[in-house]
Design an enzyme around this catalytic site. Structure first.
Site, PDB file in Angstrom:
ATOM      1  N   GLU A 177      -4.549 -29.505 -38.508  1.00  0.00           N
ATOM      2  CA  GLU A 177      -3.167 -29.377 -38.036  1.00  0.00           C
ATOM      3  C   GLU A 177      -2.247 -29.789 -39.172  1.00  0.00           C
ATOM      4  O   GLU A 177      -2.342 -30.901 -39.678  1.00  0.00           O
ATOM      5  CB  GLU A 177      -2.938 -30.275 -36.812  1.00  0.00           C
ATOM      6  N   ASP A 225      -6.216 -33.714 -36.582  1.00  0.00           N
ATOM      7  CA  ASP A 225      -4.848 -34.071 -36.221  1.00  0.00           C
ATOM      8  C   ASP A 225      -4.004 -34.396 -37.462  1.00  0.00           C
ATOM      9  O   ASP A 225      -4.426 -35.199 -38.304  1.00  0.00           O
ATOM     10  CB  ASP A 225      -4.933 -35.308 -35.313  1.00  0.00           C
ATOM     11  N   ASP A 260     -11.639 -33.394 -31.535  1.00  0.00           N
ATOM     12  CA  ASP A 260     -10.365 -33.686 -32.168  1.00  0.00           C
ATOM     13  C   ASP A 260     -10.567 -34.901 -33.059  1.00  0.00           C
ATOM     14  O   ASP A 260     -11.065 -35.933 -32.594  1.00  0.00           O
ATOM     15  CB  ASP A 260      -9.317 -33.973 -31.077  1.00  0.00           C
TER      16      ASP A 260
HETATM   17  C1  GLC Z   1      -0.612 -34.199 -33.213  1.00  0.00           C
HETATM   18  C2  GLC Z   1      -1.078 -34.035 -31.797  1.00  0.00           C
HETATM   19  C3  GLC Z   1      -0.056 -34.646 -30.888  1.00  0.00           C
HETATM   20  C4  GLC Z   1       0.054 -36.104 -31.216  1.00  0.00           C
HETATM   21  C5  GLC Z   1       0.326 -36.340 -32.693  1.00  0.00           C
HETATM   22  C6  GLC Z   1       0.042 -37.748 -33.080  1.00  0.00           C
HETATM   23  O1  GLC Z   1       0.556 -33.503 -33.473  1.00  0.00           O
HETATM   24  O2  GLC Z   1      -1.329 -32.692 -31.511  1.00  0.00           O
HETATM   25  O3  GLC Z   1      -0.352 -34.446 -29.532  1.00  0.00           O
HETATM   26  O4  GLC Z   1       1.087 -36.680 -30.459  1.00  0.00           O
HETATM   27  O5  GLC Z   1      -0.464 -35.547 -33.526  1.00  0.00           O
HETATM   28  O6  GLC Z   1      -1.329 -37.994 -33.071  1.00  0.00           O
END
Ligand code: GLC
Ligand code: CA
Length: 555
Positions: free
Chosen positions: A255, A198, A97
């Site tokens: 993401e 992320d 990650d």
């Molecule tokens: C992403 C992660 C989440 C986290 C956020 C801030 O959405 O999946 O778990 O809280 O980013 O890093």
């Protein structure tokens, strides 16, 4: 030509809740290593680990204080190296990650940055002077409250789209970008096989940081809306690709909350000049509260026609141009069987298999979130004190106590349906003490009390289990080009009971029919001439029974 990421099935591990090996109640790297045979048996190709770096854990590891060190709770760098090599020995791959929109406020860069406006790290973060004695703009944090925190040493505010302990990095600063590329190389040179990135679509902030829309009496402006897909995102991703990604044989998935298929095609492509895939949010964001102030907090089922529309639009738009990531759940979503199926004992396994089939027969790379392959359910907590996640706890305080826009009991219902904590309870390995997750007297977080009925040991002993069903889905994908590459055609978009679609490839057709209701329903898609590849009932009838799913192949 397909790339390996297109032929893979990914399994997501939330390390803290997967397997404890040293009885301190917290899952760890050696625990993951012990469970590799289980993952091998399931048949997945790639493991994605949520952050395992050093972190004060304000947001369970998404606030990193040292990118090149392992969180001591999870083990040592040696344990990591051993895990990576055993994953490779088992012909699997490892995704890390990558959390580089922000760091922890305990990171050395931030500790230095906040000291003065002139130190070498002063421009590593996004600092602004107060405007009329308050925050520089109206942006809200994803975890409630303003996205700005004041630091008296500098007499300035810093930006944090998430918690105050997660200051946003300043990607405009070329030195920051080089730091990021260098930490990426650190892990890639160890041999990791890629990154899940992320909130990577938030790294480029709009110039001038203008106010964001503030809908329907919301306390703060919608910062994601104005920041996502920022002006230099393409440029940053291309630079990252040239300087780092393109030099390794890896896969990347970004993401990207709030993104559209057009943006996905823009930031990912099959030529490999930016990212390989993104996680989009349209299907999981359905069913939000009609009161915009409450955003995702709701407890209403999603309309099937809307779910079909969202998933199908991505299937069609990306075909031949980009590549979908297919997911129902992850550490930020409630358990899929509770949200889109039924977690009542008589329907739980049927609906878990039905949902899995609906997703795994689509085009894209499927992601399985730990425990999903067992049909694990929401935990149904009753009180606020049972929650652990910063998003849930802050939302309760903000909406119930500060803004007073929802009753306490209502909000608890919403949390029990939507909280991220639903998917963060420990993995249910067996029906013994602490579900086999730990021998400590207490696990770090409450177990779902249903581990007596739902656990890996029972499922491995029962050939009709959800586990073996996932194993079949993975096998079918591995063996079938039709499943991997076929084009997609939604049938009867307005049907609120059945999700049916076809896939087409080289003269072959696949038909998938899933009943999302608890009733028998009759649909005739001329399935008689096809070969039944898979289903979740032991025999076949002319109609579809509750949560029945069937896959037929023609040609
Ligand atoms: C992403 C992660 C989440 C986290 C956020 C801030 O959405 O999946 O778990 O809280 O980013 O890093
Ligand atoms: Ca441990």
């Amino acid at each position: 030509m397909s790339k390996w990421f297109q032929d893979s099935v990914v399994y997501q591990i939330y390390p803290r809740s997967f397997q404890d090996s040293n009885n301190d109640g917290i899952g760890d790297l050696n625990g993951i290593r012990q469970r590799l045979p289980y993952l091998k048996k399931l048949g997945v190709d790639v493991l994605w680990l949520n952050p395992i770096y050093k972190s004060p854990d304000v947001d369970n590891g998404y606030d990193i204080s040292d990118y090149e060190a392992i969180q001591p709770n999870y083990g040592t760098m040696n344990d990591f190296d051993l895990l990576l090599s055993q994953i490779h020995d088992n012909d699997m791959k490892l995704l890390m990650d990558l959390v580089v929109n922000h760091t922890s406020d305990q990171h050395y860069w931030f500790q230095e940055s906040k000291k003065s406006k002139t130190n070498p790290y002063s421009d590593y973060y996004i600092w602004r002077d107060p405007v009329d004695g308050h925050e520089p703009n109206n942006w809200g944090s994803a975890f409630s409250g303003p996205a700005w925190t004041y630091v008296s040493e500098r007499g300035q505010y810093y930006l944090h789209l998430f918690a105050a302990g997660q200051p946003d990095l300043n990607w405009e600063n070329p030195q920051v970008r080089e730091e990021v590329y260098s930490l990426m190389r650190f892990w890639l040179d160890k041999g990791v096989d890629g990154f899940r990135m992320d909130v990577i679509n938030l790294i480029s902030k709009p110039s001038g940081l203008p106010d964001a829309d503030q809908d329907g009496g919301a306390a703060y402006g919608d910062s994601f809306d104005i920041v996502s897909g920022g002006p230099r995102l393409n440029e940053f991703l291309k630079e990252m690709n040239q300087k780092v990604l393109s030099r390794y044989d890896i896969m990347t998935v970004g993401e990207m909350p709030d993104s559209t298929p057009e943006e996905a095609i823009n930031y990912t492509n099959l030529n490999g000049t930016e990212l390989d895939m993104i996680f989009q949010f349209e299907h999981v964001n359905l069913g939000g509260n009609p009161d915009p102030r409450l955003e995702k907090w709701n407890d209403q089922p999603v309309k099937l026609s809307e779910l079909k529309e969202a998933l199908s639009r991505w299937q069609v738009a990306l075909d031949g141009k980009a590549w979908n990531s297919l997911y129902w759940g992850n550490h930020d979503q409630p358990r899929v069987v509770s949200r889109f199926g039924s977690d009542e004992p008589r329907y739980r396994e049927l609906s878990a298999k039905m949902l899995a089939t609906t997703l795994h027969m689509m085009q894209g790379t499927p992601y399985i979130y730990e425990g999903e392959e067992l049909g694990m359910t929401n935990v149904h907590f009753k009180t606020l004190s049972q929650y652990e996640d910063i998003e849930s706890i802050n939302a309760y305080h903000q909406l119930v106590e500060i803004e007073k826009v929802v009753d306490p009991d209502r909000m608890l219902d919403y949390l029990s349906f939507m909280s991220r904590d639903n998917s963060r309870t420990p993995m249910q390995w067996n029906d013994e003490k602490n579900a086999g997750f730990t021998d400590a007297s207490e696990p770090w977080y409450a177990l779902n009390p249903n581990y007596q009925e739902i656990n890996a040991k029972d499922e491995l002993e029962n050939y009709n289990s959800v586990f073996y069903y996932y194993q079949s889905l993975i096998k079918i994908r591995h063996e079938s080009e039709l499943v991997r590459y076929g084009s997609y055609e939604l049938l009867d978009p307005k049907d609120e009971e059945v999700f049916a679609y076809k896939r087409h490839y080289n003269g072959q057709t696949l038909l998938v029919m899933s009943n999302f209701t608890e009733q028998n329903v009759e649909r005739n898609y001329q399935q008689e001439d096809g070969e039944l590849l898979l289903g979740n009932y032991s025999d076949s009838q002319k109609y579809l029974r509750p949560y029945e799913t069937k896959v037929y192949k023609f040609g």
